[in-house]
Enzyme design. Structure first.
Site, mmCIF file in Angstrom:
data_model
loop_
_atom_site.group_PDB
_atom_site.id
_atom_site.type_symbol
_atom_site.label_atom_id
_atom_site.label_comp_id
_atom_site.label_asym_id
_atom_site.label_seq_id
_atom_site.Cartn_x
_atom_site.Cartn_y
_atom_site.Cartn_z
ATOM 1 N N LYS A 13 0.949 -1.313 -0.015
ATOM 2 C CA LYS A 13 0.261 0.004 -0.097
ATOM 3 C C LYS A 13 0.913 1.334 0.139
ATOM 4 O O LYS A 13 0.678 2.042 -0.804
ATOM 5 C CB LYS A 13 -1.179 0.083 1.237
ATOM 6 C CG LYS A 13 -1.856 -1.023 1.444
ATOM 7 C CD LYS A 13 -2.754 -1.062 2.602
ATOM 8 C CE LYS A 13 -2.025 -1.176 3.844
ATOM 9 N NZ LYS A 13 -1.490 -2.683 4.036
ATOM 10 N N ARG A 86 -9.885 0.546 7.959
ATOM 11 C CA ARG A 86 -9.437 -0.777 8.410
ATOM 12 C C ARG A 86 -10.612 -1.578 9.176
ATOM 13 O O ARG A 86 -10.104 -2.649 9.606
ATOM 14 C CB ARG A 86 -8.138 -0.490 9.364
ATOM 15 C CG ARG A 86 -6.860 -0.842 8.898
ATOM 16 C CD ARG A 86 -5.914 -0.363 9.871
ATOM 17 N NE ARG A 86 -4.867 -1.323 9.609
ATOM 18 C CZ ARG A 86 -3.743 -0.966 8.923
ATOM 19 N NH1 ARG A 86 -3.794 0.278 8.494
ATOM 20 N NH2 ARG A 86 -2.591 -1.531 9.157
ATOM 21 N N ARG A 125 12.018 -5.347 4.990
ATOM 22 C CA ARG A 125 11.453 -4.115 4.646
ATOM 23 C C ARG A 125 12.643 -3.239 5.520
ATOM 24 O O ARG A 125 12.793 -3.470 6.897
ATOM 25 C CB ARG A 125 10.232 -3.705 5.115
ATOM 26 C CG ARG A 125 9.729 -2.424 5.214
ATOM 27 C CD ARG A 125 8.560 -1.674 5.023
ATOM 28 N NE ARG A 125 7.516 -2.077 6.016
ATOM 29 C CZ ARG A 125 6.389 -2.225 6.307
ATOM 30 N NH1 ARG A 125 5.604 -1.658 5.221
ATOM 31 N NH2 ARG A 125 5.978 -2.608 7.458
ATOM 32 N N ARG A 158 11.032 -1.367 11.029
ATOM 33 C CA ARG A 158 9.773 -0.698 11.697
ATOM 34 C C ARG A 158 9.678 -1.869 13.137
ATOM 35 O O ARG A 158 10.045 -2.866 12.882
ATOM 36 C CB ARG A 158 8.580 -0.654 11.108
ATOM 37 C CG ARG A 158 8.448 0.675 10.575
ATOM 38 C CD ARG A 158 7.303 0.528 9.548
ATOM 39 N NE ARG A 158 5.884 -0.024 9.824
ATOM 40 C CZ ARG A 158 4.845 -0.233 9.211
ATOM 41 N NH1 ARG A 158 4.885 0.695 7.969
ATOM 42 N NH2 ARG A 158 3.614 -0.631 9.590
ATOM 43 N N ARG A 169 -0.426 -8.634 13.437
ATOM 44 C CA ARG A 169 -1.088 -7.831 12.747
ATOM 45 C C ARG A 169 -1.890 -8.668 11.367
ATOM 46 O O ARG A 169 -2.884 -8.046 11.018
ATOM 47 C CB ARG A 169 0.126 -6.820 11.601
ATOM 48 C CG ARG A 169 0.610 -5.911 12.797
ATOM 49 C CD ARG A 169 1.969 -5.393 12.452
ATOM 50 N NE ARG A 169 1.886 -4.950 10.981
ATOM 51 C CZ ARG A 169 3.101 -4.649 10.382
ATOM 52 N NH1 ARG A 169 4.310 -5.046 10.958
ATOM 53 N NH2 ARG A 169 3.040 -3.892 9.087
HETATM 54 P P1 AP5 Z 1 4.773 -1.840 1.795
HETATM 55 O O1 AP5 Z 1 4.321 -0.570 0.631
HETATM 56 O O2 AP5 Z 1 5.461 -0.839 3.100
HETATM 57 O O3 AP5 Z 1 3.490 -2.363 2.243
HETATM 58 P P2 AP5 Z 1 2.248 -1.731 3.043
HETATM 59 O O4 AP5 Z 1 1.103 -2.467 2.741
HETATM 60 O O5 AP5 Z 1 2.301 -0.251 3.387
HETATM 61 O O6 AP5 Z 1 2.660 -2.343 4.671
HETATM 62 P P3 AP5 Z 1 2.339 -1.785 6.047
HETATM 63 O O7 AP5 Z 1 3.275 -2.916 7.033
HETATM 64 O O8 AP5 Z 1 2.710 -0.381 5.814
HETATM 65 O O9 AP5 Z 1 0.897 -1.816 6.126
HETATM 66 P P4 AP5 Z 1 0.189 -1.951 7.567
HETATM 67 O O10 AP5 Z 1 -1.255 -1.749 7.068
HETATM 68 O O11 AP5 Z 1 0.659 -3.131 8.597
HETATM 69 O O12 AP5 Z 1 0.654 -0.803 8.283
HETATM 70 P P5 AP5 Z 1 0.334 0.611 8.720
HETATM 71 O O13 AP5 Z 1 1.740 1.528 8.403
HETATM 72 O O14 AP5 Z 1 -0.749 1.074 7.655
HETATM 73 O O15 AP5 Z 1 5.691 -2.740 1.495
HETATM 74 C C1 AP5 Z 1 6.052 -3.892 2.191
HETATM 75 C C2 AP5 Z 1 7.497 -4.278 1.794
HETATM 76 O O16 AP5 Z 1 7.340 -4.927 0.539
HETATM 77 C C3 AP5 Z 1 8.580 -3.243 1.335
HETATM 78 O O17 AP5 Z 1 9.775 -3.686 1.821
HETATM 79 C C4 AP5 Z 1 8.532 -3.063 0.151
HETATM 80 O O18 AP5 Z 1 9.684 -2.821 -0.582
HETATM 81 C C5 AP5 Z 1 8.203 -4.501 -0.447
HETATM 82 N N1 AP5 Z 1 7.119 -4.379 -1.718
HETATM 83 C C6 AP5 Z 1 6.165 -3.623 -1.901
HETATM 84 N N2 AP5 Z 1 5.617 -3.907 -2.993
HETATM 85 C C7 AP5 Z 1 6.319 -4.974 -3.562
HETATM 86 C C8 AP5 Z 1 6.400 -5.787 -4.610
HETATM 87 N N3 AP5 Z 1 5.206 -5.574 -5.616
HETATM 88 N N4 AP5 Z 1 7.013 -6.840 -4.935
HETATM 89 C C9 AP5 Z 1 8.134 -7.092 -3.907
HETATM 90 N N5 AP5 Z 1 8.283 -6.479 -2.794
HETATM 91 C C10 AP5 Z 1 7.529 -5.230 -2.750
HETATM 92 O O19 AP5 Z 1 -0.404 0.689 10.084
HETATM 93 C C11 AP5 Z 1 0.824 0.400 11.138
HETATM 94 C C12 AP5 Z 1 -0.064 0.382 12.535
HETATM 95 O O20 AP5 Z 1 -1.041 1.473 12.833
HETATM 96 C C13 AP5 Z 1 -1.185 -0.814 12.520
HETATM 97 O O21 AP5 Z 1 -0.695 -1.997 12.803
HETATM 98 C C14 AP5 Z 1 -2.417 -0.437 13.531
HETATM 99 O O22 AP5 Z 1 -1.912 -0.441 14.766
HETATM 100 C C15 AP5 Z 1 -2.345 1.330 13.026
HETATM 101 N N6 AP5 Z 1 -3.173 1.897 12.263
HETATM 102 C C16 AP5 Z 1 -2.882 2.382 10.863
HETATM 103 N N7 AP5 Z 1 -3.952 2.711 10.579
HETATM 104 C C17 AP5 Z 1 -4.947 2.378 11.439
HETATM 105 C C18 AP5 Z 1 -6.562 2.396 11.155
HETATM 106 N N8 AP5 Z 1 -6.949 2.850 10.135
HETATM 107 N N9 AP5 Z 1 -7.113 1.955 12.022
HETATM 108 C C19 AP5 Z 1 -6.417 1.462 13.264
HETATM 109 N N10 AP5 Z 1 -5.253 1.328 13.388
HETATM 110 C C20 AP5 Z 1 -4.638 1.938 12.486
HETATM 111 MG MG MG Z 2 2.288 1.214 4.756
#
Ligand code: AP5
Ligand code: MG
Length: 216
Positions: A13, A86, A125, A158, A169
């Site tokens: 994402k 989410r 990552r 992270r 997660r």
């Molecule tokens: P990346 O692009 O970083 O993936 P991502 O989907 O953004 O993963 P996140 O870990 O950021 O998602 P998340 O939803 O758990 O975390 P968030 O920060 O939103 O890619 C991942 C890796 O893969 C990278 O190394 C990249 O290079 C690689 N990659 C990407 N595309 C690729 C491809 N096509 N091929 C190969 N490799 C690839 O949330 C964190 C925390 O915050 C949550 O756990 C929760 O506690 C809280 N939070 C955030 N939003 C909310 C909400 N709306 N409600 C409640 N709690 C929330």
């Molecule tokens: Mg992300």
């Protein structure tokens, strides 16, 4: 044009949002990034969110919705949501907030990636502490290990990318976020794309969905 990126932790994402928000002039809203910035600055929001995030749990809906309303307060252009909504509760709140302003979610793009590949992606990552650029030690390596190609900032793992928190997660995603697929299918704006290809191939698929929506 308002777009939601939906998918497993590690489905890509953030990677996609960074390029697509520039390509389509959309305001990128990542609730995860907002919380991480608040945690780094040790603000009251950051201190409250930290306990949930470090355990791999969701931050409570009420707090998330407050953050979103604040972030969108002066924003009238198109938005690209990354990691929000989410829960069905958050999706309903977003719909009602947008419809009261005569706006809507045009497309919910679901990045379809196998569970095993997100686990390996997250372990490899690295993220720039300074500019937030996302790397992967297996698939998109920085030129110099440990420093960002763009700004020279330090590359870090992270805190929530440890194996036990990743497992939690994913469990939380299945229980609380997966039901959003049915919610948006029923609304008629759900677009699955294959998330397992290269980042460029995935970006092209998402761009096709967006272009189909704006008819260009
Ligand atoms: P990346 O692009 O970083 O993936 P991502 O989907 O953004 O993963 P996140 O870990 O950021 O998602 P998340 O939803 O758990 O975390 P968030 O920060 O939103 O890619 C991942 C890796 O893969 C990278 O190394 C990249 O290079 C690689 N990659 C990407 N595309 C690729 C491809 N096509 N091929 C190969 N490799 C690839 O949330 C964190 C925390 O915050 C949550 O756990 C929760 O506690 C809280 N939070 C955030 N939003 C909310 C909400 N709306 N409600 C409640 N709690 C929330
Ligand atoms: Mg992300």
């Amino acid at each position: 044009m308002n777009i939601v990126l939906l998918g497993y932790p590690g489905s890509g994402k953030g990677t996609q949002a960074k390029t697509l928000s520039v390509a389509f002039s959309l305001f990128h809203v990542s609730t995860g990034d907002i919380f991480r910035e608040a945690m780094a600055a040790k603000t009251p929001l950051g201190l409250e969110a930290a306990g949930y995030i470090s355990a791999g749990k969701l931050v409570p809906d009420a707090l998330v919705l407050e953050v979103i309303k604040e972030r969108l307060r002066n924003e009238t252009g198109g938005v690209l949501f990354d990691g929000f909504p989410r829960t069905v509760e958050q999706a309903r709140a977003l719909d009602s907030y947008f419809s009261s302003a005569g706006r809507r979610i045009d497309a919910v793009v679901f990045l379809d990636v196998e569970e095993e590949s997100v686990v390996s992606r997250l372990g490899a990552r690295r993220t720039c502490r300074k500019c937030g650029k996302i790397y992967n030690l297996l698939t998109s390596r920085p030129a110099n290990e440990g420093s960002c190609d763009s700004c020279g900032g330090e590359l870090v793992l992270r805190d929530d990318d440890s194996p036990s928190v990743i497992r939690n997660r994913i469990k939380v995603y299945k229980a609380q976020t997966e039901p959003l697929a049915e919610y948006y299918k029923a609304a008629g704006n759900f677009y699955p794309v294959k998330g397992g290809g290269s980042p460029e191939a995935v970006a092209a698929e998402i761009a096709a969905v967006i272009k189909g929506k704006v008819g260009r």
